[in-house]
Design a protein around this motif. Structure first.
Motif, PDB file in Angstrom:
ATOM      1  N   ASP A  36       0.826  -1.303  -0.087  1.00 63.19           N
ATOM      2  CA  ASP A  36      -0.069  -0.113  -0.087  1.00 63.19           C
ATOM      3  C   ASP A  36       0.876   1.253   0.084  1.00 63.19           C
ATOM      4  O   ASP A  36       0.381   2.349  -0.481  1.00 63.19           O
ATOM      5  CB  ASP A  36      -0.890  -0.025   1.163  1.00 63.19           C
ATOM      6  CG  ASP A  36      -2.021  -1.107   1.096  1.00 63.19           C
ATOM      7  OD1 ASP A  36      -2.143  -1.532  -0.007  1.00 63.19           O
ATOM      8  OD2 ASP A  36      -2.338  -1.530   2.213  1.00 63.19           O
ATOM      9  N   LYS A  39       4.424   6.391  -1.965  1.00 62.90           N
ATOM     10  CA  LYS A  39       3.078   7.212  -1.660  1.00 62.90           C
ATOM     11  C   LYS A  39       3.409   8.176  -0.467  1.00 62.90           C
ATOM     12  O   LYS A  39       4.089   7.795   0.620  1.00 62.90           O
ATOM     13  CB  LYS A  39       1.876   6.673  -1.418  1.00 62.90           C
ATOM     14  CG  LYS A  39       1.593   5.817  -2.842  1.00 62.90           C
ATOM     15  CD  LYS A  39       0.373   4.875  -2.603  1.00 62.90           C
ATOM     16  CE  LYS A  39       0.043   4.040  -3.699  1.00 62.90           C
ATOM     17  NZ  LYS A  39      -1.173   3.088  -3.550  1.00 62.90           N
ATOM     18  N   GLY A  66      -2.049  11.850   0.681  1.00 61.50           N
ATOM     19  CA  GLY A  66      -3.070  12.020  -0.318  1.00 61.50           C
ATOM     20  C   GLY A  66      -2.713  11.281  -1.462  1.00 61.50           C
ATOM     21  O   GLY A  66      -2.354  10.140  -1.208  1.00 61.50           O
ATOM     22  N   LYS A  67      -2.770  11.800  -2.834  1.00 60.24           N
ATOM     23  CA  LYS A  67      -2.330  10.979  -3.915  1.00 60.24           C
ATOM     24  C   LYS A  67      -1.110  11.578  -4.276  1.00 60.24           C
ATOM     25  O   LYS A  67      -0.464  10.810  -5.498  1.00 60.24           O
ATOM     26  CB  LYS A  67      -3.321  11.598  -5.041  1.00 60.24           C
ATOM     27  CG  LYS A  67      -4.895  11.092  -4.775  1.00 60.24           C
ATOM     28  CD  LYS A  67      -5.792  11.661  -5.987  1.00 60.24           C
ATOM     29  CE  LYS A  67      -5.618  11.073  -7.389  1.00 60.24           C
ATOM     30  NZ  LYS A  67      -6.433  11.478  -8.257  1.00 60.24           N
ATOM     31  N   ASP A  68      -0.260  12.268  -3.576  1.00 58.13           N
ATOM     32  CA  ASP A  68       1.097  12.426  -3.964  1.00 58.13           C
ATOM     33  C   ASP A  68       1.887  11.342  -3.780  1.00 58.13           C
ATOM     34  O   ASP A  68       1.786  10.349  -3.222  1.00 58.13           O
ATOM     35  CB  ASP A  68       1.655  13.563  -2.994  1.00 58.13           C
ATOM     36  CG  ASP A  68       0.850  15.046  -3.102  1.00 58.13           C
ATOM     37  OD1 ASP A  68       0.023  14.952  -3.654  1.00 58.13           O
ATOM     38  OD2 ASP A  68       1.479  16.039  -2.313  1.00 58.13           O
ATOM     39  N   ASP A  69       3.012  11.413  -4.679  1.00 54.88           N
ATOM     40  CA  ASP A  69       4.119  10.614  -4.476  1.00 54.88           C
ATOM     41  C   ASP A  69       5.558  11.084  -4.765  1.00 54.88           C
ATOM     42  O   ASP A  69       5.789  11.897  -5.374  1.00 54.88           O
ATOM     43  CB  ASP A  69       3.677   9.250  -5.476  1.00 54.88           C
ATOM     44  CG  ASP A  69       3.679   9.677  -6.962  1.00 54.88           C
ATOM     45  OD1 ASP A  69       4.779  10.030  -7.510  1.00 54.88           O
ATOM     46  OD2 ASP A  69       2.680   9.837  -7.583  1.00 54.88           O
ATOM     47  N   ARG A 110       5.535  14.509  -7.347  1.00 58.21           N
ATOM     48  CA  ARG A 110       4.323  14.847  -7.781  1.00 58.21           C
ATOM     49  C   ARG A 110       3.325  15.238  -6.779  1.00 58.21           C
ATOM     50  O   ARG A 110       2.873  14.494  -5.842  1.00 58.21           O
ATOM     51  CB  ARG A 110       3.842  13.763  -8.869  1.00 58.21           C
ATOM     52  CG  ARG A 110       2.389  14.209  -9.404  1.00 58.21           C
ATOM     53  CD  ARG A 110       2.065  13.273 -10.646  1.00 58.21           C
ATOM     54  NE  ARG A 110       1.596  11.613 -10.005  1.00 58.21           N
ATOM     55  CZ  ARG A 110       0.950  10.926 -10.531  1.00 58.21           C
ATOM     56  NH1 ARG A 110       0.641  10.983 -11.995  1.00 58.21           N
ATOM     57  NH2 ARG A 110       0.557   9.813  -9.865  1.00 58.21           N
ATOM     58  N   HIS A 111       2.646  16.298  -6.846  1.00 58.16           N
ATOM     59  CA  HIS A 111       1.682  16.816  -6.045  1.00 58.16           C
ATOM     60  C   HIS A 111       0.427  17.171  -6.610  1.00 58.16           C
ATOM     61  O   HIS A 111       0.391  17.637  -7.672  1.00 58.16           O
ATOM     62  CB  HIS A 111       2.100  18.106  -5.335  1.00 58.16           C
ATOM     63  CG  HIS A 111       1.067  18.557  -4.673  1.00 58.16           C
ATOM     64  ND1 HIS A 111       0.749  18.277  -3.304  1.00 58.16           N
ATOM     65  CD2 HIS A 111       0.550  20.067  -4.790  1.00 58.16           C
ATOM     66  CE1 HIS A 111      -0.282  19.110  -2.811  1.00 58.16           C
ATOM     67  NE2 HIS A 111      -0.531  20.195  -3.835  1.00 58.16           N
ATOM     68  N   PHE A 112      -0.660  16.482  -6.067  1.00 62.62           N
ATOM     69  CA  PHE A 112      -2.120  16.906  -6.647  1.00 62.62           C
ATOM     70  C   PHE A 112      -2.706  18.158  -5.893  1.00 62.62           C
ATOM     71  O   PHE A 112      -2.693  18.158  -4.860  1.00 62.62           O
ATOM     72  CB  PHE A 112      -2.942  15.524  -6.526  1.00 62.62           C
ATOM     73  CG  PHE A 112      -2.906  14.648  -7.583  1.00 62.62           C
ATOM     74  CD1 PHE A 112      -3.660  14.438  -8.613  1.00 62.62           C
ATOM     75  CD2 PHE A 112      -1.619  13.763  -7.491  1.00 62.62           C
ATOM     76  CE1 PHE A 112      -3.432  13.425  -9.512  1.00 62.62           C
ATOM     77  CE2 PHE A 112      -1.537  12.898  -8.215  1.00 62.62           C
ATOM     78  CZ  PHE A 112      -2.550  12.444  -9.476  1.00 62.62           C
ATOM     79  N   GLU A 123      -8.257  17.209  -7.802  1.00 63.71           N
ATOM     80  CA  GLU A 123      -8.520  15.844  -8.492  1.00 63.71           C
ATOM     81  C   GLU A 123      -7.888  15.742 -10.132  1.00 63.71           C
ATOM     82  O   GLU A 123      -7.808  14.691 -10.443  1.00 63.71           O
ATOM     83  CB  GLU A 123     -10.025  15.288  -8.224  1.00 63.71           C
ATOM     84  CG  GLU A 123     -10.326  14.860  -6.933  1.00 63.71           C
ATOM     85  CD  GLU A 123      -9.809  13.712  -6.469  1.00 63.71           C
ATOM     86  OE1 GLU A 123      -9.695  12.655  -7.184  1.00 63.71           O
ATOM     87  OE2 GLU A 123      -9.145  13.493  -5.340  1.00 63.71           O
ATOM     88  N   ARG A 124      -7.950  16.941 -10.528  1.00 65.39           N
ATOM     89  CA  ARG A 124      -7.529  16.869 -12.273  1.00 65.39           C
ATOM     90  C   ARG A 124      -6.406  17.357 -12.358  1.00 65.39           C
ATOM     91  O   ARG A 124      -5.667  17.321 -13.242  1.00 65.39           O
ATOM     92  CB  ARG A 124      -8.958  17.544 -12.977  1.00 65.39           C
ATOM     93  CG  ARG A 124     -10.124  17.015 -12.861  1.00 65.39           C
ATOM     94  CD  ARG A 124     -11.144  17.792 -13.745  1.00 65.39           C
ATOM     95  NE  ARG A 124     -10.947  19.185 -13.571  1.00 65.39           N
ATOM     96  CZ  ARG A 124     -11.283  20.037 -14.605  1.00 65.39           C
ATOM     97  NH1 ARG A 124     -11.912  19.757 -15.666  1.00 65.39           N
ATOM     98  NH2 ARG A 124     -11.312  21.496 -14.045  1.00 65.39           N
ATOM     99  N   ARG A 150      -2.361  18.541 -11.266  1.00 65.04           N
ATOM    100  CA  ARG A 150      -1.391  18.093 -10.524  1.00 65.04           C
ATOM    101  C   ARG A 150       0.119  18.501 -11.143  1.00 65.04           C
ATOM    102  O   ARG A 150       0.134  19.046 -12.206  1.00 65.04           O
ATOM    103  CB  ARG A 150      -1.089  16.362 -10.480  1.00 65.04           C
ATOM    104  CG  ARG A 150      -0.705  15.738 -11.876  1.00 65.04           C
ATOM    105  CD  ARG A 150      -1.891  15.413 -12.568  1.00 65.04           C
ATOM    106  NE  ARG A 150      -1.753  14.880 -13.640  1.00 65.04           N
ATOM    107  CZ  ARG A 150      -2.693  14.917 -14.868  1.00 65.04           C
ATOM    108  NH1 ARG A 150      -3.919  15.282 -14.705  1.00 65.04           N
ATOM    109  NH2 ARG A 150      -2.406  14.139 -15.923  1.00 65.04           N
TER     110      ARG A 150
END
Length: 345
Positions: free
Chosen positions: A190, A222, A225-228, A266-268, A271-272, A274
Motif C-alpha cells: 500500500d 506514496k 493524499g495522492k502525492d508520491d 508529484r503533488h495533486f 483531483e484533475r 497536479r
C-alpha cells in the motif's frame, strides 16, 4: 473406425491503446536543439528555436489467447522521412514486440533494469533521461513471485584504446557474444513499490575480456493524499543502461563507471490538476561527463482522457575534460518551455 477430436475454440481478446500527442516546444541556449532532452547532446552556438510536433503519438495492441499474451507498440519519434519543406512525414518505429507465457517473456520490451512506475510525469518525453534507466531491447526473461531473471541483448557502446579526438575508433560490436544478465527483486504494498536490480556483463572487444557489474535501486513511494515520490539510484559499470547517452560502456578501451540519480515529486492540487518537480544527474569516471536535467510542470485533465500540460526546465552539460586530449570540455546549458496536449485512446 476413425475418430477425430478437436479442442474447444478459444477466442482471442484484443486490446487497443496509445495516445495522440501534440507538442509546442521552445529552447533557448547553447546545447543543440533536441525534440526531447536525452543525456547526450553537444555544445553549439547560442540559439532560440520553436518547434511543433505530433511525432510522439503512440499506438499499441495487446492480444490474449488462453495463457498466451502478445503486445506490440509503435510511435514515430526520431524517424523523420521528410521535413518542414516537404511533407513532415515520420516512419513508424517499433517500441515493443513481445510474447508472454507462464512467466516467460521473449521479444523486445523494457530492459529488466527499468522500473517504469518510477518515471516522472513530464511533457518532455521520458525525462529526466540524464539520470534514469531507459533501455528497450530484445531479451528472454523469467518472472516468479518477486524475482525476475533475464538474459538481454549484448551490445558494447564506446571507443577503443588508441582513440584520439581526430580519430575516434568505435568499439567493434562483432565480438559481443555473451548476453547481459539481469537479476531483479521487486517488493510492493500500500506504500508503493521498490525494485533492486543487478547487471552483469562480459565485454570482449579486441579480446580484452572485461567483466562489468552494476546495481540499480528504483522506488515509487506514496506520501500525502495522492502525492508520491519517485526515485532511482544507479552505480557501477552500467554504461548504456543509464542516462540515455550520458555514459558509454567503454572509453579508450577502459570499462566506464557511472553514478546516476533521479528524483521526482508529484503533488495533486485538485483531483484533475497536479504538478511534478524533477531532477536527474549522471557523472562518469573515465569520460568525465557531468550532465543534469531539472524541471517543473503542471498538468490538468480537461476530460478524463484529455490532458493539457506545461513544463519549464533546464538541461546542462558540465563535462570536465575531453578523454582524448585531456583539455577542458565545452560546457553550457539550455532552458526550455513545452506545452503538450495528450488524448489517451
Amino acid at each position: 473406425m476413425t475418430a477425430s477430436f478437436s479442442q474447444p475454440l478459444i477466442a482471442s481478446e484484443y486490446h487497443f491503446g496509445g495516445f495522440l500527442k501534440a507538442n509546442a516546444r521552445f529552447v533557448d541556449g547553447n546545447i543543440a536543439y533536441q525534440d526531447s532532452w536525452t543525456g547526450g547532446g553537444s555544445i553549439a552556438e547560442p540559439a532560440k528555436r520553436t518547434q511543433f510536433s505530433a511525432a510522439e503519438s503512440r499506438f499499441n495492441v495487446g492480444v490474449t489467447h488462453g495463457g498466451v499474451k502478445g503486445f506490440a507498440e509503435i510511435d514515430f519519434s526520431g524517424s523523420a522521412q521528410g521535413n518542414a519543406a516537404f511533407s513532415n512525414s515520420y516512419s513508424p518505429r517499433l517500441r515493443h514486440a513481445y510474447i508472454s507465457y507462464e512467466g516467460l517473456t521473449a521479444g523486445q520490451t523494457w530492459s529488466t533494469m527499468v522500473n517504469t512506475s518510477t518515471f516522472a510525469e513530464t511533457a518532455d518525453l521520458g525525462v529526466p533521461l540524464a539520470g534514469q534507466t531507459m533501455v528497450r531491447q530484445a531479451l528472454v526473461r523469467y518472472s516468479t513471485d518477486n524475482w525476475q531473471f533475464a538474459l538481454e541483448n549484448p551490445y558494447t557502446y564506446g571507443t577503443q584504446a588508441g582513440s584520439t579526438e581526430a580519430v575516434i575508433k568505435w568499439v567493434d560490436t562483432s565480438n559481443d557474444y555473451i548476453p547481459d544478465a539481469v537479476i531483479r527483486y521487486n517488493q510492493q504494498g500500500d506504500w508503493g513499490n521498490v525494485s533492486v536490480s543487478s547487471l552483469f556483463r562480459y565485454l570482449d572487444p579486441e579480446d580484452s575480456a572485461q567483466f562489468g557489474a552494476g546495481v540499480s535501486v528504483a522506488a515509487k513511494l506514496k506520501t500525502f493524499g495522492k502525492d508520491d515520490i519517485r526515485l532511482q539510484l544507479h552505480y557501477g559499470n552500467l554504461g548504456r543502461y543509464v542516462g540515455t547517452d550520458a555514459a558509454r560502456d567503454m572509453i579508450n578501451g577502459v570499462i566506464e563507471q557511472t553514478t546516476s540519480a533521479m528524483f521526482a515529486y508529484r503533488h495533486f492540487w485538485t483531483e484533475r490538476t497536479r504538478s511534478s518537480v524533477f531532477y536527474g544527474h549522471t557523472i562518469t569516471k573515465e569520460e568525465q561527463t557531468d550532465r543534469f536535467h531539472a524541471g517543473v510542470n503542471v498538468f490538468t485533465n480537461l476530460t478524463p482522457v484529455l490532458a493539457l500540460g506545461f513544463e519549464v526546465g533546464r538541461y546542462q552539460i558540465d563535462d570536465e575534460h575531453n578523454p582524448y586530449t585531456h583539455a577542458p570540455s565545452p560546457q553550457g546549458g539550455s532552458n526550455y518551455a513545452q506545452l503538450s496536449l495528450q488524448f489517451h485512446i
